[in-house]
Scaffold this motif. Structure first.
Motif, PDB file in Angstrom:
ATOM      1  N   ILE A  53      56.551  37.872   0.181  1.00  0.00           N
ATOM      2  CA  ILE A  53      55.520  38.348   1.113  1.00  0.00           C
ATOM      3  C   ILE A  53      56.038  38.170   2.532  1.00  0.00           C
ATOM      4  CG2 ILE A  53      53.152  38.025   1.909  1.00  0.00           C
ATOM      5  CD1 ILE A  53      52.580  38.239  -0.889  1.00  0.00           C
ATOM      6  N   ASP A  54      55.977  39.230   3.309  1.00  0.00           N
ATOM      7  CA  ASP A  54      56.374  39.197   4.718  1.00  0.00           C
ATOM      8  C   ASP A  54      55.125  39.480   5.552  1.00  0.00           C
ATOM      9  OD1 ASP A  54      58.146  39.208   7.015  1.00  0.00           O
ATOM     10  OD2 ASP A  54      57.862  41.385   7.043  1.00  0.00           O
ATOM     11  N   VAL A  55      54.826  38.591   6.493  1.00  0.00           N
ATOM     12  CA  VAL A  55      53.649  38.734   7.353  1.00  0.00           C
ATOM     13  C   VAL A  55      54.119  38.794   8.803  1.00  0.00           C
ATOM     14  CG1 VAL A  55      51.466  37.731   8.090  1.00  0.00           C
ATOM     15  CG2 VAL A  55      52.229  37.418   5.738  1.00  0.00           C
ATOM     16  N   GLN A  56      53.698  39.808   9.496  1.00  0.00           N
ATOM     17  CA  GLN A  56      53.982  39.970  10.925  1.00  0.00           C
ATOM     18  C   GLN A  56      52.654  40.126  11.652  1.00  0.00           C
ATOM     19  OE1 GLN A  56      57.250  40.086  12.171  1.00  0.00           O
ATOM     20  NE2 GLN A  56      57.872  39.620  10.084  1.00  0.00           N
ATOM     21  N   PHE A  57      52.585  39.573  12.860  1.00  0.00           N
ATOM     22  CA  PHE A  57      51.370  39.791  13.627  1.00  0.00           C
ATOM     23  C   PHE A  57      51.684  39.952  15.098  1.00  0.00           C
ATOM     24  CE2 PHE A  57      51.848  35.231  13.481  1.00  0.00           C
ATOM     25  CZ  PHE A  57      51.517  34.809  14.763  1.00  0.00           C
ATOM     26  N   ASN A  58      50.756  40.565  15.793  1.00  0.00           N
ATOM     27  CA  ASN A  58      50.886  40.821  17.216  1.00  0.00           C
ATOM     28  C   ASN A  58      49.493  40.742  17.832  1.00  0.00           C
ATOM     29  OD1 ASN A  58      51.880  41.511  19.695  1.00  0.00           O
ATOM     30  ND2 ASN A  58      52.491  43.587  19.140  1.00  0.00           N
ATOM     31  N   ILE A  59      49.449  40.356  19.082  1.00  0.00           N
ATOM     32  CA  ILE A  59      48.178  40.231  19.802  1.00  0.00           C
ATOM     33  C   ILE A  59      48.244  41.118  21.032  1.00  0.00           C
ATOM     34  CG2 ILE A  59      46.639  38.642  21.012  1.00  0.00           C
ATOM     35  CD1 ILE A  59      48.205  36.385  19.415  1.00  0.00           C
ATOM     36  N   SER A  60      47.168  41.859  21.261  1.00  0.00           N
ATOM     37  CA  SER A  60      47.099  42.662  22.477  1.00  0.00           C
ATOM     38  C   SER A  60      45.722  42.489  23.102  1.00  0.00           C
ATOM     39  CB  SER A  60      47.366  44.143  22.174  1.00  0.00           C
ATOM     40  OG  SER A  60      46.364  44.662  21.328  1.00  0.00           O
ATOM     41  N   ALA A  61      45.683  42.657  24.410  1.00  0.00           N
ATOM     42  CA  ALA A  61      44.419  42.581  25.140  1.00  0.00           C
ATOM     43  C   ALA A  61      44.434  43.652  26.209  1.00  0.00           C
ATOM     44  CB  ALA A  61      44.246  41.200  25.766  1.00  0.00           C
ATOM     45  N   GLU A  62      43.302  44.325  26.345  1.00  0.00           N
ATOM     46  CA  GLU A  62      43.211  45.345  27.384  1.00  0.00           C
ATOM     47  C   GLU A  62      41.783  45.454  27.885  1.00  0.00           C
ATOM     48  OE1 GLU A  62      43.290  49.633  26.194  1.00  0.00           O
ATOM     49  OE2 GLU A  62      43.846  48.810  24.251  1.00  0.00           O
ATOM     50  N   GLY A  63      41.674  45.790  29.160  1.00  0.00           N
ATOM     51  CA  GLY A  63      40.356  46.021  29.751  1.00  0.00           C
ATOM     52  C   GLY A  63      39.801  47.335  29.250  1.00  0.00           C
ATOM     53  N   VAL A  64      38.536  47.325  28.870  1.00  0.00           N
ATOM     54  CA  VAL A  64      37.909  48.552  28.364  1.00  0.00           C
ATOM     55  C   VAL A  64      36.661  48.913  29.162  1.00  0.00           C
ATOM     56  CG1 VAL A  64      38.834  48.338  26.039  1.00  0.00           C
ATOM     57  CG2 VAL A  64      36.665  47.257  26.575  1.00  0.00           C
ATOM     58  N   GLY A  65      36.390  48.187  30.208  1.00  0.00           N
ATOM     59  CA  GLY A  65      35.234  48.431  31.056  1.00  0.00           C
ATOM     60  C   GLY A  65      35.121  47.306  32.059  1.00  0.00           C
ATOM     61  N   GLU A  66      34.136  47.407  32.906  1.00  0.00           N
ATOM     62  CA  GLU A  66      33.936  46.357  33.898  1.00  0.00           C
ATOM     63  C   GLU A  66      33.549  45.053  33.193  1.00  0.00           C
ATOM     64  OE1 GLU A  66      31.257  45.346  37.803  1.00  0.00           O
ATOM     65  OE2 GLU A  66      31.442  47.428  37.176  1.00  0.00           O
ATOM     66  N   ASN A  67      34.381  44.046  33.355  1.00  0.00           N
ATOM     67  CA  ASN A  67      34.173  42.724  32.751  1.00  0.00           C
ATOM     68  C   ASN A  67      34.173  42.754  31.220  1.00  0.00           C
ATOM     69  OD1 ASN A  67      33.946  41.512  35.313  1.00  0.00           O
ATOM     70  ND2 ASN A  67      31.789  42.047  35.398  1.00  0.00           N
ATOM     71  N   LEU A  68      34.783  43.789  30.624  1.00  0.00           N
ATOM     72  CA  LEU A  68      34.891  43.902  29.166  1.00  0.00           C
ATOM     73  C   LEU A  68      36.354  44.025  28.770  1.00  0.00           C
ATOM     74  CD1 LEU A  68      32.062  46.439  28.280  1.00  0.00           C
ATOM     75  CD2 LEU A  68      32.086  43.982  27.850  1.00  0.00           C
ATOM     76  N   PHE A  69      36.738  43.246  27.763  1.00  0.00           N
ATOM     77  CA  PHE A  69      38.113  43.269  27.289  1.00  0.00           C
ATOM     78  C   PHE A  69      38.122  43.317  25.768  1.00  0.00           C
ATOM     79  CE2 PHE A  69      38.235  41.417  31.428  1.00  0.00           C
ATOM     80  CZ  PHE A  69      39.414  41.868  31.991  1.00  0.00           C
ATOM     81  N   GLU A  70      39.053  44.107  25.234  1.00  0.00           N
ATOM     82  CA  GLU A  70      39.244  44.140  23.797  1.00  0.00           C
ATOM     83  C   GLU A  70      40.519  43.373  23.475  1.00  0.00           C
ATOM     84  OE1 GLU A  70      38.943  47.559  20.550  1.00  0.00           O
ATOM     85  OE2 GLU A  70      40.881  47.611  21.596  1.00  0.00           O
ATOM     86  N   VAL A  71      40.397  42.397  22.584  1.00  0.00           N
ATOM     87  CA  VAL A  71      41.546  41.652  22.088  1.00  0.00           C
ATOM     88  C   VAL A  71      41.732  42.078  20.633  1.00  0.00           C
ATOM     89  CG1 VAL A  71      42.484  39.378  21.563  1.00  0.00           C
ATOM     90  CG2 VAL A  71      41.100  39.714  23.631  1.00  0.00           C
ATOM     91  N   ALA A  72      42.951  42.523  20.310  1.00  0.00           N
ATOM     92  CA  ALA A  72      43.228  43.015  18.962  1.00  0.00           C
ATOM     93  C   ALA A  72      44.317  42.172  18.310  1.00  0.00           C
ATOM     94  CB  ALA A  72      43.652  44.481  19.005  1.00  0.00           C
TER      95      ALA A  72
END
Length: 172
Positions: A53-72
């Motif tokens: 089993i190979d597991v890879q992960f990544n984290i991203s964050a971006e602003g999606v509105g005023e004072n709103l952020f999406e973290v994926a």
């Protein structure tokens, strides 16, 4: 008798009564993208070799509105046996965070360490359920120390010379 005074922390309030203390809150969390591939079914259910089993992960964050952020949190899992691929999972699990009065220098540590820590148990369940629904025993991903990984990345970046590429974060 001596006059004793105590100091209490009181958040500042603006003249209109609005609270201006720092705050971050999780508004919503959701599966943004999910793919489960079972390319060798039903033959794969008969294979006797132990899968890798190979597991890879990544984290991203971006602003999606005023004072709103999406973290994926992006998690890619590949399971292979000697005979071939058993399954492949690609999951992008995200959270929408509201931010108020947080200094910019505190946002990156939150988005790359604390937010993934909050989201991971739910993403882990999605992966386990998808593997189980694909006909295999549930895959329970090991807990991840996101804060430790973030600190490693910060230390690596501070120790690098100009022009060097920072070490990747997120391989498990």
């Amino acid at each position: 008798m001596a006059d004793e005074t105590t100091t209490e922390f009181k958040p500042e309030t603006l003249s209109n009564g609005e609270d201006n203390s720092p705050a971050i809150g999780l508004i919503s969390q959701y599966v943004k993208d999910l793919s489960f591939e079972n390319p060798n079914a039903p033959a794969a259910y008969q294979w006797q070799s132990t899968p890798q089993i190979d597991v890879q992960f990544n984290i991203s964050a971006e602003g999606v509105g005023e004072n709103l952020f999406e973290v994926a949190l992006k998690i890619d899992v590949t399971s292979k046996a000697d005979e071939g691929a058993l399954f492949v999972i690609e999951l992008k699990y995200a959270g929408l965070f509201g931010v108020r009065n947080v200094p910019d220098d505190q946002l990156q540590p939150f988005f790359l360490a604390e937010a993934p820590r909050i989201l991971f148990p739910f993403a882990r369940r999605v992966v386990a359920d998808a593997v189980r629904d694909g006909g295999y025993p549930p895959l329970l991903l090991e807990p991840i120390d996101f804060h430790g990984l973030f600190m490693q990345q910060v230390q690596a970046q501070q120790g690098e010379g100009p022009g060097e590429i920072p070490a990747p974060v997120g391989e498990a």
